[in-house]
Design a protein around this motif. Structure first.
Motif, PDB file in Angstrom:
ATOM      1  N   ALA A 394       0.839  -1.210   0.000  1.00 52.76           N
ATOM      2  CA  ALA A 394       0.000   0.000   0.000  1.00 52.76           C
ATOM      3  C   ALA A 394       0.870   1.255   0.000  1.00 52.76           C
ATOM      4  O   ALA A 394       0.581   2.233  -0.713  1.00 52.76           O
ATOM      5  CB  ALA A 394      -0.916  -0.012   1.219  1.00 52.76           C
ATOM      6  N   ASN A 395       1.938   1.244   0.785  1.00 57.68           N
ATOM      7  CA  ASN A 395       2.772   2.441   0.883  1.00 57.68           C
ATOM      8  C   ASN A 395       3.599   2.677  -0.380  1.00 57.68           C
ATOM      9  O   ASN A 395       3.687   3.797  -0.871  1.00 57.68           O
ATOM     10  CB  ASN A 395       3.678   2.356   2.118  1.00 57.68           C
ATOM     11  CG  ASN A 395       2.891   2.647   3.383  1.00 57.68           C
ATOM     12  OD1 ASN A 395       2.562   3.798   3.643  1.00 57.68           O
ATOM     13  ND2 ASN A 395       2.547   1.603   4.124  1.00 57.68           N
ATOM     14  N   VAL A 396       4.182   1.588  -0.899  1.00 61.70           N
ATOM     15  CA  VAL A 396       5.001   1.740  -2.105  1.00 61.70           C
ATOM     16  C   VAL A 396       4.115   2.198  -3.261  1.00 61.70           C
ATOM     17  O   VAL A 396       4.481   3.101  -4.028  1.00 61.70           O
ATOM     18  CB  VAL A 396       5.753   0.428  -2.426  1.00 61.70           C
ATOM     19  CG1 VAL A 396       6.415   0.505  -3.797  1.00 61.70           C
ATOM     20  CG2 VAL A 396       6.792   0.134  -1.348  1.00 61.70           C
ATOM     21  N   SER A 397       2.898   1.636  -3.360  1.00 63.13           N
ATOM     22  CA  SER A 397       2.082   2.043  -4.514  1.00 63.13           C
ATOM     23  C   SER A 397       1.549   3.464  -4.315  1.00 63.13           C
ATOM     24  O   SER A 397       1.424   4.211  -5.296  1.00 63.13           O
ATOM     25  CB  SER A 397       1.009   1.022  -4.859  1.00 63.13           C
ATOM     26  OG  SER A 397      -0.027   1.098  -3.955  1.00 63.13           O
ATOM     27  N   TRP A 398       1.305   3.897  -3.095  1.00 67.03           N
ATOM     28  CA  TRP A 398       0.890   5.305  -2.887  1.00 67.03           C
ATOM     29  C   TRP A 398       1.991   6.246  -3.390  1.00 67.03           C
ATOM     30  O   TRP A 398       1.723   7.218  -4.098  1.00 67.03           O
ATOM     31  CB  TRP A 398       0.609   5.545  -1.404  1.00 67.03           C
ATOM     32  CG  TRP A 398       0.142   6.950  -1.090  1.00 67.03           C
ATOM     33  CD1 TRP A 398      -1.118   7.454  -1.267  1.00 67.03           C
ATOM     34  CD2 TRP A 398       0.940   8.028  -0.571  1.00 67.03           C
ATOM     35  NE1 TRP A 398      -1.154   8.774  -0.879  1.00 67.03           N
ATOM     36  CE2 TRP A 398       0.094   9.163  -0.441  1.00 67.03           C
ATOM     37  CE3 TRP A 398       2.274   8.154  -0.186  1.00 67.03           C
ATOM     38  CZ2 TRP A 398       0.540  10.392   0.042  1.00 67.03           C
ATOM     39  CZ3 TRP A 398       2.723   9.376   0.302  1.00 67.03           C
ATOM     40  CH2 TRP A 398       1.867  10.483   0.410  1.00 67.03           C
ATOM     41  N   ILE A 399       3.219   5.915  -3.068  1.00 64.21           N
ATOM     42  CA  ILE A 399       4.332   6.776  -3.484  1.00 64.21           C
ATOM     43  C   ILE A 399       4.520   6.733  -5.005  1.00 64.21           C
ATOM     44  O   ILE A 399       4.653   7.773  -5.655  1.00 64.21           O
ATOM     45  CB  ILE A 399       5.619   6.377  -2.741  1.00 64.21           C
ATOM     46  CG1 ILE A 399       5.473   6.870  -1.307  1.00 64.21           C
ATOM     47  CG2 ILE A 399       6.869   6.974  -3.388  1.00 64.21           C
ATOM     48  CD1 ILE A 399       6.573   6.534  -0.398  1.00 64.21           C
ATOM     49  N   CYS A 400       4.487   5.518  -5.564  1.00 64.93           N
ATOM     50  CA  CYS A 400       4.718   5.406  -7.014  1.00 64.93           C
ATOM     51  C   CYS A 400       3.596   6.081  -7.805  1.00 64.93           C
ATOM     52  O   CYS A 400       3.849   6.731  -8.819  1.00 64.93           O
ATOM     53  CB  CYS A 400       4.869   3.942  -7.429  1.00 64.93           C
ATOM     54  SG  CYS A 400       6.404   3.255  -6.781  1.00 64.93           S
ATOM     55  N   ASN A 401       2.347   5.942  -7.341  1.00 61.09           N
ATOM     56  CA  ASN A 401       1.231   6.575  -8.053  1.00 61.09           C
ATOM     57  C   ASN A 401       1.332   8.097  -7.998  1.00 61.09           C
ATOM     58  O   ASN A 401       1.130   8.781  -9.001  1.00 61.09           O
ATOM     59  CB  ASN A 401      -0.126   6.144  -7.460  1.00 61.09           C
ATOM     60  CG  ASN A 401      -0.418   4.692  -7.792  1.00 61.09           C
ATOM     61  OD1 ASN A 401       0.151   4.143  -8.743  1.00 61.09           O
ATOM     62  ND2 ASN A 401      -1.270   4.053  -7.004  1.00 61.09           N
ATOM     63  N   LEU A 402       1.667   8.613  -6.837  1.00 59.37           N
ATOM     64  CA  LEU A 402       1.784  10.068  -6.722  1.00 59.37           C
ATOM     65  C   LEU A 402       2.966  10.555  -7.573  1.00 59.37           C
ATOM     66  O   LEU A 402       2.866  11.570  -8.279  1.00 59.37           O
ATOM     67  CB  LEU A 402       1.955  10.470  -5.247  1.00 59.37           C
ATOM     68  CG  LEU A 402       2.160  11.964  -4.994  1.00 59.37           C
ATOM     69  CD1 LEU A 402       1.036  12.805  -5.596  1.00 59.37           C
ATOM     70  CD2 LEU A 402       2.258  12.242  -3.479  1.00 59.37           C
ATOM     71  N   PHE A 403       4.067   9.801  -7.535  1.00 55.72           N
ATOM     72  CA  PHE A 403       5.235  10.186  -8.338  1.00 55.72           C
ATOM     73  C   PHE A 403       4.859  10.227  -9.822  1.00 55.72           C
ATOM     74  O   PHE A 403       5.209  11.171 -10.539  1.00 55.72           O
ATOM     75  CB  PHE A 403       6.379   9.196  -8.088  1.00 55.72           C
ATOM     76  CG  PHE A 403       7.616   9.530  -8.858  1.00 55.72           C
ATOM     77  CD1 PHE A 403       8.450  10.561  -8.443  1.00 55.72           C
ATOM     78  CD2 PHE A 403       7.958   8.828 -10.011  1.00 55.72           C
ATOM     79  CE1 PHE A 403       9.590  10.889  -9.165  1.00 55.72           C
ATOM     80  CE2 PHE A 403       9.098   9.143 -10.729  1.00 55.72           C
ATOM     81  CZ  PHE A 403       9.912  10.176 -10.300  1.00 55.72           C
ATOM     82  N   ALA A 404       4.120   9.212 -10.272  1.00 59.06           N
ATOM     83  CA  ALA A 404       3.728   9.163 -11.697  1.00 59.06           C
ATOM     84  C   ALA A 404       2.871  10.375 -12.061  1.00 59.06           C
ATOM     85  O   ALA A 404       2.991  10.922 -13.156  1.00 59.06           O
ATOM     86  CB  ALA A 404       2.985   7.864 -11.983  1.00 59.06           C
ATOM     87  N   LYS A 405       2.029  10.795 -11.130  1.00 54.21           N
ATOM     88  CA  LYS A 405       1.194  11.980 -11.396  1.00 54.21           C
ATOM     89  C   LYS A 405       2.034  13.257 -11.482  1.00 54.21           C
ATOM     90  O   LYS A 405       1.764  14.146 -12.281  1.00 54.21           O
ATOM     91  CB  LYS A 405       0.201  12.162 -10.239  1.00 54.21           C
ATOM     92  CG  LYS A 405      -1.155  11.636 -10.555  1.00 54.21           C
ATOM     93  CD  LYS A 405      -2.171  12.076  -9.526  1.00 54.21           C
ATOM     94  CE  LYS A 405      -3.260  11.024  -9.530  1.00 54.21           C
ATOM     95  NZ  LYS A 405      -3.842  10.767  -8.259  1.00 54.21           N
ATOM     96  N   LEU A 406       3.056  13.349 -10.636  1.00 55.66           N
ATOM     97  CA  LEU A 406       3.850  14.583 -10.569  1.00 55.66           C
ATOM     98  C   LEU A 406       4.922  14.636 -11.665  1.00 55.66           C
ATOM     99  O   LEU A 406       5.365  15.710 -12.068  1.00 55.66           O
ATOM    100  CB  LEU A 406       4.543  14.694  -9.203  1.00 55.66           C
ATOM    101  CG  LEU A 406       3.634  14.718  -7.977  1.00 55.66           C
ATOM    102  CD1 LEU A 406       4.481  14.764  -6.696  1.00 55.66           C
ATOM    103  CD2 LEU A 406       2.692  15.920  -8.007  1.00 55.66           C
ATOM    104  N   ARG A 407       5.333  13.467 -12.099  1.00 59.36           N
ATOM    105  CA  ARG A 407       6.494  13.336 -12.981  1.00 59.36           C
ATOM    106  C   ARG A 407       6.455  14.228 -14.227  1.00 59.36           C
ATOM    107  O   ARG A 407       7.456  14.869 -14.567  1.00 59.36           O
ATOM    108  CB  ARG A 407       6.634  11.852 -13.354  1.00 59.36           C
ATOM    109  CG  ARG A 407       7.734  11.505 -14.312  1.00 59.36           C
ATOM    110  CD  ARG A 407       9.077  11.501 -13.623  1.00 59.36           C
ATOM    111  NE  ARG A 407      10.017  10.627 -14.290  1.00 59.36           N
ATOM    112  CZ  ARG A 407      11.333  10.786 -14.252  1.00 59.36           C
ATOM    113  NH1 ARG A 407      11.850  11.784 -13.561  1.00 59.36           N
ATOM    114  NH2 ARG A 407      12.146   9.963 -14.855  1.00 59.36           N
ATOM    115  N   PRO A 408       5.324  14.333 -14.956  1.00 56.46           N
ATOM    116  CA  PRO A 408       5.334  15.148 -16.181  1.00 56.46           C
ATOM    117  C   PRO A 408       5.708  16.616 -15.934  1.00 56.46           C
ATOM    118  O   PRO A 408       6.229  17.268 -16.828  1.00 56.46           O
ATOM    119  CB  PRO A 408       3.887  15.034 -16.699  1.00 56.46           C
ATOM    120  CG  PRO A 408       3.367  13.770 -16.093  1.00 56.46           C
ATOM    121  CD  PRO A 408       4.027  13.639 -14.760  1.00 56.46           C
ATOM    122  N   ALA A 409       5.473  17.108 -14.733  1.00 54.59           N
ATOM    123  CA  ALA A 409       5.791  18.522 -14.452  1.00 54.59           C
ATOM    124  C   ALA A 409       7.210  18.696 -13.903  1.00 54.59           C
ATOM    125  O   ALA A 409       7.670  19.825 -13.732  1.00 54.59           O
ATOM    126  CB  ALA A 409       4.777  19.082 -13.464  1.00 54.59           C
TER     127      ALA A 409
END
Ligand SMILES: Cc1cc2nc3c(=O)[nH]c(=O)nc-3n(C[C@H](O)[C@H](O)[C@H](O)COP(=O)(O)OP(=O)(O)OC[C@H]3O[C@@H](n4cnc5c(N)ncnc54)[C@H](O)[C@@H]3O)c2cc1C
Length: 469
Positions: A394-409
């Motif tokens: 749960a924690n790793v996927s929360w971080i990876c999902n948020l990172f993927a959202k932020l990454r383009p910017a």
């Protein structure tokens, strides 16, 4: 590997002055611990060196026998590079000496020092070395990767304040490097991590710092986005004396907070002012007054207190996972994505850390050190921090999902000291236009990639060879 490590032990035990610890020794399991509980590795031998000859002996023997080797200072690498399975750990735990030259504002410290050792010794004479914010972090790994902390805007990164390194390279020889001696190696060691050898001594510049003004405030609800917009707009014009950053997290359920704040998503601001106090009170009052703050605190505190106040938040052995990136600035959409992520945060001790790397750190030319480009001053560190193995996914996927959202910017680039163990593919991104020069220096001093448990630069002749753990 077992027999080879046995051979390594037999080879070293005659000449080695420090401790050689094998799995059967009672100190071994304690000595083998590294900070991140997500990474479990059991070496075959821990060589606790007491000086340069021990380091040379360990490097020469392990290289000759082909034993996988990790180098450890504080053991705080997020990726767990301070240990390995079945191989050798060159552990600098017994090399924590420091000498301070008050008159010339210089210090020399050994390659195993923790930040707390350096702060205690330098603060005894009212001086400070710009470094990280948790005192149990190892200085060597931190400085070699760059080194960010409260004093960056005023005095630069840790690596910007290094005047010389003494380093044992892969063939066991000792080099001294400075702006005048072996300048390529000096350049590479300031940001290039543990790729080039075992640094046994750092010579650094110090700065006068005693009491600092420290203020905190929390914002809730819609004020979280608004205060982050104010921060984004204010920081490019902020004086170097101010370090103002945020942690987005869930407020703890503790008695020192009013009940209306506890367990709710908050933006916690921390503002540190180093310099003239009258001016500092004016600026800190100003920035902490933005957007209806709750629980505002402000006090002049000793620098050592500032440097230890986050220690308990990141104890050894918990489970940690991180992703990190740089931004030129934050759009309102980026701010919204971070704020919205607080609603689904799986662990109350996870946080989104927002920092600004401006001032003196930003004025160092990108070509001056291997740390490189400092032109995107906003940093986001997604810091996962939880207790139980069953909460990993749960924690790793929360971080990876948020990172993927932020990454383009984000702009391309990452700070090597905030990379997790599954981010090998981002090492070229971390070094980009310094890559070729770094590979050249790596190929010169470590042509067989003996030092490979790090954010690894593969030397030319072994490019393409897989890494071990
Ligand atoms: C709780 C915590 C707080 C942190 N805070 C900050 C911060 O405020 N600012 C910041 O910039 N970073 C911070 N970091 C990141 C930190 O810089 C890295 O984790 C760094 O690698 C820690 O260094 P270490 O010596 O403890 O790690 P280790 O795991 O011992 O080593 C890390 C890497 O450095 C190499 N290495 C270690 N010692 C030597 C040596 N003497 N010579 C050559 N190579 C060596 C190792 O081989 C390994 O590749 C923090 C990390 C943690 C866990």
């Amino acid at each position: 590997m077992g027999d080879t490590v046995g051979e390594l032990y037999s080879h070293l035990k005659g000449e080695f002055r420090g401790d050689l610890l094998r799995p059967s020794d009672h100190e071994f399991s304690e000595a083998g611990r590294i900070w991140n509980g997500m990474v479990t590795r059991t070496p075959g031998l821990i060589a606790r060196c007491v000086g340069v000859p021990d380091v040379q002996a360990a490097v020469r023997a392990a290289r000759t026998l082909g034993v996988l080797t990790a180098v450890r200072c504080g053991g705080h690498s997020h990726a767990g590079f301070g240990s390995c399975n079945g191989g050798l750990v060159i552990d600098l735990y017994l090399m924590r000496q420091i000498s301070v030259d008050e008159l010339n504002r210089r210090a020399r410290f050994a390659g195993g020092c923790l930040l707390g050792t350096i702060d205690s010794a330098t603060q005894a004479v009212g001086l400070a070395f710009p470094a990280g914010v948790v005192s149990h972090t190892g200085a060597a790994g931190l400085v070699l990767g760059g080194g960010t902390g409260w004093l960056n805007c005023l005095h630069g990164l840790s690596c910007d304040n290094v005047e010389g390194f003494t380093v044992v390279v892969a063939d066991g020889s000792v080099f001294h490097t400075s702006a005048r001696e072996n300048p390529d190696l000096f350049w590479a060691l300031r940001g290039g991590g543990g790729n080039f050898g075992v640094v046994t001594e750092f010579e650094v510049r110090l700065h006068p710092v005693t009491g600092v003004l420290f203020g905190t405030a929390m914002c809730l609800d819609d004020d979280i986005s608004r205060v982050l917009q104010c921060w984004r707009d204010f920081m490019p014009e902020a004086p170097d004396n101010l370090r103002w950053g945020f942690s987005l997290a869930i407020a703890p359920d503790t008695d020192n907070l009013p009940s209306r704040v506890r367990r709710r998503p908050v933006a916690s601001a921390s503002a540190v002012w180093v310099g003239d106090l009258a001016e500092g009170h004016r600026i800190v009052d100003h920035v902490l007054s933005f957007c209806n703050p709750e629980v505002v605190t402000k006090d002049v505190i000793p620098f050592v207190r500032l440097q230890t106040m986050a220690d308990a938040e990141f104890p050894h052995g918990r489970r940690y996972y991180t992703r990190s990136g740089y931004f030129k600035s934050f759009s309102d959409q980026t701010i919204t994505a971070m704020v919205e992520a607080l609603a689904t945060i799986p662990s109350p001790t996870n946080q989104i850390e927002l920092a600004y790397l401006g001032g003196a750190a930003a004025r160092v030319d990108a070509a001056d050190t291997a740390f490189g480009d400092r032109g995107a001053p906003f940093i986001v560190n997604l810091l996962g921090n939880w207790q139980n193995v069953e909460d990993d996914a749960a924690n790793v996927s929360w971080i990876c999902n948020l990172f993927a959202k932020l990454r383009p910017a984000m702009v391309p680039g990452v700070y090597v000291n905030f990379m997790s163990g599954d981010e090998d593919d981002r090492v070229p991104e971390a070094y980009r236009d310094r890559w070729e020069r770094l590979v050249y220096v790596k190929s010169t001093y470590d042509p067989d990639n003996f030092f490979r448990l790090n954010q690894n630069l593969r030397p030319q002749k072994t490019a393409g060879k897989g890494s071990d753990s």
